[in-house]
Design a protein around this motif. Sequence first.
Motif, PDB file in Angstrom:
ATOM      1  N   TYR A 131      50.983 -54.855   3.846  1.00 33.83           N
ATOM      2  CA  TYR A 131      51.950 -55.823   3.330  1.00 33.83           C
ATOM      3  C   TYR A 131      52.239 -55.680   1.833  1.00 33.83           C
ATOM      4  O   TYR A 131      53.109 -56.375   1.309  1.00 33.83           O
ATOM      5  N   GLY A 132      51.493 -54.825   1.148  1.00 30.12           N
ATOM      6  CA  GLY A 132      51.685 -54.680  -0.288  1.00 30.12           C
ATOM      7  C   GLY A 132      51.129 -55.842  -1.089  1.00 30.12           C
ATOM      8  O   GLY A 132      51.470 -56.020  -2.256  1.00 30.12           O
ATOM      9  N   VAL A 133      50.259 -56.624  -0.467  1.00 29.86           N
ATOM     10  CA  VAL A 133      49.647 -57.771  -1.134  1.00 29.86           C
ATOM     11  C   VAL A 133      48.451 -57.279  -1.955  1.00 29.86           C
ATOM     12  O   VAL A 133      47.581 -56.593  -1.426  1.00 29.86           O
ATOM     13  N   VAL A 134      48.430 -57.615  -3.224  1.00 27.60           N
ATOM     14  CA  VAL A 134      47.330 -57.187  -4.087  1.00 27.60           C
ATOM     15  C   VAL A 134      46.354 -58.348  -4.248  1.00 27.60           C
ATOM     16  O   VAL A 134      46.730 -59.441  -4.669  1.00 27.60           O
ATOM     17  N   ILE A 135      45.108 -58.090  -3.897  1.00 29.42           N
ATOM     18  CA  ILE A 135      44.056 -59.095  -4.029  1.00 29.42           C
ATOM     19  C   ILE A 135      43.134 -58.648  -5.149  1.00 29.42           C
ATOM     20  O   ILE A 135      42.490 -57.610  -5.055  1.00 29.42           O
ATOM     21  N   THR A 136      43.123 -59.420  -6.220  1.00 24.54           N
ATOM     22  CA  THR A 136      42.351 -59.047  -7.404  1.00 24.54           C
ATOM     23  C   THR A 136      40.915 -59.560  -7.311  1.00 24.54           C
ATOM     24  O   THR A 136      40.563 -60.293  -6.398  1.00 24.54           O
ATOM     25  N   ASP A 137      40.109 -59.184  -8.284  1.00 21.89           N
ATOM     26  CA  ASP A 137      38.701 -59.600  -8.321  1.00 21.89           C
ATOM     27  C   ASP A 137      38.601 -60.971  -8.976  1.00 21.89           C
ATOM     28  O   ASP A 137      38.226 -61.092 -10.133  1.00 21.89           O
ATOM     29  N   ASP A 138      38.979 -61.991  -8.235  1.00 23.16           N
ATOM     30  CA  ASP A 138      38.935 -63.370  -8.705  1.00 23.16           C
ATOM     31  C   ASP A 138      38.204 -64.183  -7.625  1.00 23.16           C
ATOM     32  O   ASP A 138      38.822 -64.643  -6.657  1.00 23.16           O
ATOM     33  N   PRO A 139      36.887 -64.348  -7.766  1.00 23.81           N
ATOM     34  CA  PRO A 139      36.102 -64.983  -6.706  1.00 23.81           C
ATOM     35  C   PRO A 139      36.612 -66.350  -6.265  1.00 23.81           C
ATOM     36  O   PRO A 139      36.619 -66.651  -5.065  1.00 23.81           O
TER      37      PRO A 139
END
Length: 89
Positions: A58-66
Amino acid sequence: MQTHESLIADIKALIVEVLALEDIRPDEIETDAPLFIEGLGLDSIDALELAMGLEEKYGVVITDDPERNEKIFASVAALADLVATERIR
């Protein structure tokens, strides 16, 4: 345009495919059930693999934000909400 229900079904299929859950069919995954500990019992490695699968499809970017990620990975419904609002594919 994809309906929210079909997006949820696609995400359930993605979870089964990416995590190679051989004993679970996508339709057996509860939409609002927790994905971690309870529910599917996923772990942090599963979350990483699932994040990569969501980004690829989907091109969704999930960052390192707990804190944010805890909300994103709360359930299939939460993942669908994220994809619906942030997808680029």
